[in-house]
Design a protein around this motif. Structure first.
Motif, mmCIF file in Angstrom:
data_model
loop_
_atom_site.group_PDB
_atom_site.id
_atom_site.type_symbol
_atom_site.label_atom_id
_atom_site.label_comp_id
_atom_site.label_asym_id
_atom_site.label_seq_id
_atom_site.Cartn_x
_atom_site.Cartn_y
_atom_site.Cartn_z
ATOM 1 N N VAL A 409 0.823 -1.208 0.000
ATOM 2 C CA VAL A 409 0.000 0.000 0.000
ATOM 3 C C VAL A 409 0.858 1.260 0.000
ATOM 4 C CG1 VAL A 409 -1.796 1.277 1.227
ATOM 5 C CG2 VAL A 409 -1.814 -1.240 1.235
ATOM 6 N N GLU A 411 0.275 5.315 0.511
ATOM 7 C CA GLU A 411 -0.746 6.209 1.047
ATOM 8 C C GLU A 411 -1.135 7.305 0.065
ATOM 9 O OE1 GLU A 411 -2.517 5.983 3.722
ATOM 10 O OE2 GLU A 411 -1.505 4.149 4.377
ATOM 11 N N ASN A 412 -0.198 7.727 -0.745
ATOM 12 C CA ASN A 412 -0.446 8.789 -1.717
ATOM 13 C C ASN A 412 0.694 8.770 -2.726
ATOM 14 O OD1 ASN A 412 1.725 10.232 -0.381
ATOM 15 N ND2 ASN A 412 0.197 10.868 1.142
ATOM 16 N N ASP A 415 4.218 9.240 -1.222
ATOM 17 C CA ASP A 415 4.699 8.019 -0.580
ATOM 18 C C ASP A 415 5.194 7.030 -1.628
ATOM 19 O OD1 ASP A 415 5.132 6.010 1.381
ATOM 20 O OD2 ASP A 415 3.122 5.212 1.039
ATOM 21 N N ARG A 436 -3.711 4.999 -2.997
ATOM 22 C CA ARG A 436 -4.927 5.701 -2.605
ATOM 23 C C ARG A 436 -4.665 7.206 -2.500
ATOM 24 N NH1 ARG A 436 -5.180 1.853 2.431
ATOM 25 N NH2 ARG A 436 -3.693 2.729 3.908
ATOM 26 N N SER A 437 -5.717 7.937 -2.155
ATOM 27 C CA SER A 437 -5.674 9.408 -2.123
ATOM 28 C C SER A 437 -5.327 9.968 -3.494
ATOM 29 C CB SER A 437 -4.670 9.905 -1.075
ATOM 30 O OG SER A 437 -5.051 9.462 0.209
ATOM 31 N N SER A 490 -10.879 6.716 -1.704
ATOM 32 C CA SER A 490 -10.459 6.613 -0.303
ATOM 33 C C SER A 490 -10.678 7.919 0.453
ATOM 34 C CB SER A 490 -8.983 6.214 -0.237
ATOM 35 O OG SER A 490 -8.164 7.150 -0.920
ATOM 36 N N GLY A 497 -9.254 2.977 1.340
ATOM 37 C CA GLY A 497 -8.528 3.589 2.452
ATOM 38 C C GLY A 497 -8.344 2.672 3.640
ATOM 39 N N ARG A 500 -4.547 -2.650 4.239
ATOM 40 C CA ARG A 500 -3.244 -2.602 4.889
ATOM 41 C C ARG A 500 -2.273 -3.529 4.178
ATOM 42 N NH1 ARG A 500 -5.085 -2.785 11.329
ATOM 43 N NH2 ARG A 500 -6.114 -0.728 11.343
ATOM 44 N N ILE A 530 -9.976 5.869 11.333
ATOM 45 C CA ILE A 530 -9.534 6.831 10.325
ATOM 46 C C ILE A 530 -10.148 8.193 10.617
ATOM 47 C CG2 ILE A 530 -9.626 7.417 7.866
ATOM 48 C CD1 ILE A 530 -9.622 4.464 7.255
ATOM 49 N N LYS A 534 -10.339 15.561 6.509
ATOM 50 C CA LYS A 534 -9.125 15.485 5.710
ATOM 51 C C LYS A 534 -8.771 16.878 5.211
ATOM 52 C CE LYS A 534 -9.616 10.676 4.173
ATOM 53 N NZ LYS A 534 -8.348 10.195 4.729
#
Length: 583
Positions: A409, A411-412, A415, A436-437, A490, A497, A500, A530, A534
């Protein structure tokens, strides 16, 4: 000279012997136009997205001149007006963020000015859907003129597309198979002319779709940008715009459910870009047509790949032109089309079809011997994508269309860029890369980040594809086993989102499923951890975008823009006659 019901729309500006009529005519005369030039004639707007920062559209000044000749020859009066222009390569963070802004620009310009018809001049990926969205909402007679594919690049004796071949060379550099010196030579050769991507990327797909919708003249989509016949087509579109104004033939007469079926069928037959799904959903929303992702899945199940063009095939769009263009593709797919659908020619699809099939079957196949069977596109649902996701099966690795593997995964995008080439990244060829994101609100703008790069340590092992999942889009020139447009994204609480590292993800494109093998109770427990709030832009257009944009399965339009505005015939006369009073 006759006109459609209600007469010429422009007469409300110019015909009255009153103060408004005086002021409007005076404004035209101040621009150097005599009353003889414009009075009583259909006023045709040339909606020009020319820009020096959009190489796809750099030749539009000459094309606009050709449109102008066609308008004048047919007895109309042309008025060119600019709109914002969206260019894939230079515009950041993504052109998709600004598609709706351009659609608003086009819609309000059409509505506010005295146009009886408009020619929509667009080429680069988002310009064509933005113009169609605006025109559908304004519902003034309109015809689309796309810019045409660029000349192919040539490198080491091989014809190249803009993106499809580039992705391969980038992997070669990262894997150490191509030197930086050769890469610089490739850069110098990669863009030999103006025009949009010469493979079946998003721009060529949208040009094809415009023919499928019936919103342009037959045969316009594939004419090369630098071919003189592109200017001939521009003249013909200008002349036809005058006819549309006189006949009162509006987008609402053409953009029917049957037209959208035809457009989707063509998109599938040519192996078109998945980006077109989001755009067609948005255009349908403006036209009041209840199109959903499920319709794409249904039509994919019956539509084979009939065109051998990259990234799903081997040729470029120029070869499609020489093989008969999109009319030849439509002839091949005739049994799958609604041939009684009306087009901007004033005739039906059946009336416009060529009499014979394409003779170059290496480029355009018959349905009896397609290049790939149906199901070139799959819509996926499951606990990872309750509202749907898409995968372009025709450009994926067949063995990966049914796959099970552990998630890695990101995160964005930041990352991912920091870690994907880390030699210690815990990834194998069986892993499923998750980003994601990257959706409409999360990025924002749903950029083309969905073709996640293969980690370099796997490239060096000979791995060329792996399953990748995101709430982003992917370039129409790209390929690979990429699950895209995961909805809900997400950033609005979508299940993507909750994934894991190490969670097992299952993909079955044949049965249309996408799941993470985690219990509902565990997903609920993760959701509770979560944060609800945001980060979001705090000012300007971007703030409005994230507050009002719809999800991918709804076309990413703004929630307040779906549907048409009041029809131009219903514009109150008080706007014109009650300003100062008549004489």
């Amino acid at each position: 000279m006759t006109s459609g019901p209600g007469g010429l729309r422009s007469a409300k500006w110019f015909a009255g012997q009153n103060v408004p009529g005086f002021v409007h005519r005076s404004a035209m005369r101040a621009s150097g136009f005599s009353r003889m030039a414009f009075e009583g004639k259909p006023i045709v707007g040339i909606c020009n997205s020319w820009s020096e920062v959009v190489n796809c559209n750099m030749h539009f000044r000459g094309m606009a001149d050709s449109v102008r000749r066609g308008v004048l020859a047919a007895g109309g009066f042309p008025l060119e007006f600019p709109t914002i222009s969206l260019g894939e390569q230079l515009m950041k963070p993504t052109t998709m963020l600004f598609r709706n802004l351009m659609a608003m620009d086009v819609e309000e310009s059409i509505r506010a000015y005295p146009f009886d018809a408009v020619v929509l001049l667009g080429g680069c990926d988002k310009t064509v859907p933005a113009q169609l969205m605006g025109a559908a909402s304004a519902d003034v007679p309109a015809i689309v003129l796309t810019g045409g594919p660029a000349a192919p690049a040539v490198f080491n004796g091989k014809q190249l597309g803009v993106g499809t071949d580039l992705w391969e060379y980038i992997d070669d550099v990262r894997a150490g198979r191509m030197s930086m010196a050769d890469y610089e030579l490739l850069e110098a050769a990669a863009g030999p002319s103006r025009g949009h991507c010469p493979e079946m990327g998003t721009a060529s797909t949208m040009a094809t779709i415009v023919e499928g919708l019936g919103m342009t003249l037959p045969g316009t989509a594939a004419v090369p940008a630098m071919d003189s016949r592109r200017l001939h087509v521009a003249e013909e579109c200008g002349a036809r715009a005058v006819g549309l104004a006189l006949e009162g033939l509006r987008p609402s007469h053409i953009l029917t459910p049957e037209a959208f079926d035809n457009a989707i069928t063509l998109m599938l037959a040519v192996g078109g870009s998945t980006n077109a799904i989001v755009h067609l959903l948005a255009i349908a929303g403006r036209a009041g047509v209840p199109l959903t992702l499920d319709r794409f899945h249904e039509l994919s199940a019956r539509t084979p790949l009939l065109v051998n063009v990259r990234p799903a095939g081997e040729h470029l769009v120029e070869q499609v032109f020489h093989a008969g263009g999109i009319p030849a593709v439509m002839k091949a797919a005739e049994a799958l089309l609604h041939t009684d659908a009306l087009t901007v020619t004033g005739k039906t699809v059946a009336d416009n079809l060529p009499t014979a099939a394409a003779t170059d079957t290496d480029v355009i196949a018959s349905p009896a011997a397609p290049f790939q069977p149906p199901n070139g596109l799959a819509v996926l649902r499951g606990n990872l994508a309750p509202d749907g996701a898409v995968i372009k099966c025709s450009a994926a690795t067949p063995a990966l269309l049914v796959h099970r593997g552990p998630a890695v995964v990101f995160e964005n995008m930041r990352d991912m860029m920091a870690r994907y080439d880390d030699p210690d990244l815990p990834v194998t060829a069986d892993s499923v890369l998750v980003l994601r994101s990257a959706g409409p609100r999360g990025a924002p703008g749903m950029p083309e980040w969905g073709q996640l790069p293969i980690p370099s340590k796997l490239l060096k092992q000979g791995v060329t594809d792996m399953v990748r999942i995101s709430d982003a889009r992917m370039s129409g020139t790209a390929y690979g086993t990429c699950v895209l447009h995961v909805s809900p994204e997400s950033a609005v609480g979508g299940p993507l989102g909750l994934v894991r590292d190490g969670d097992v993800i299952t993909l079955d494109a044949h049965n249309g499923t996408l799941d993470v093998l985690v219990s509902d109770s565990e997903l609920d427990a993760r959701r509770a951890t979560i944060p609800v709030v945001k980060a979001r832009p705090t000012r300007g257009y971007a703030a409005m975008y994230v507050d009002r944009v719809l999800q991918a399965h709804q076309g990413c339009d703004f929630d307040f823009l779906t549907g048409r505005s009041a029809h131009p015939e219903d514009e109150p006369d008080a706007i014109f006659d009650g300003w100062v009073g008549g004489w």
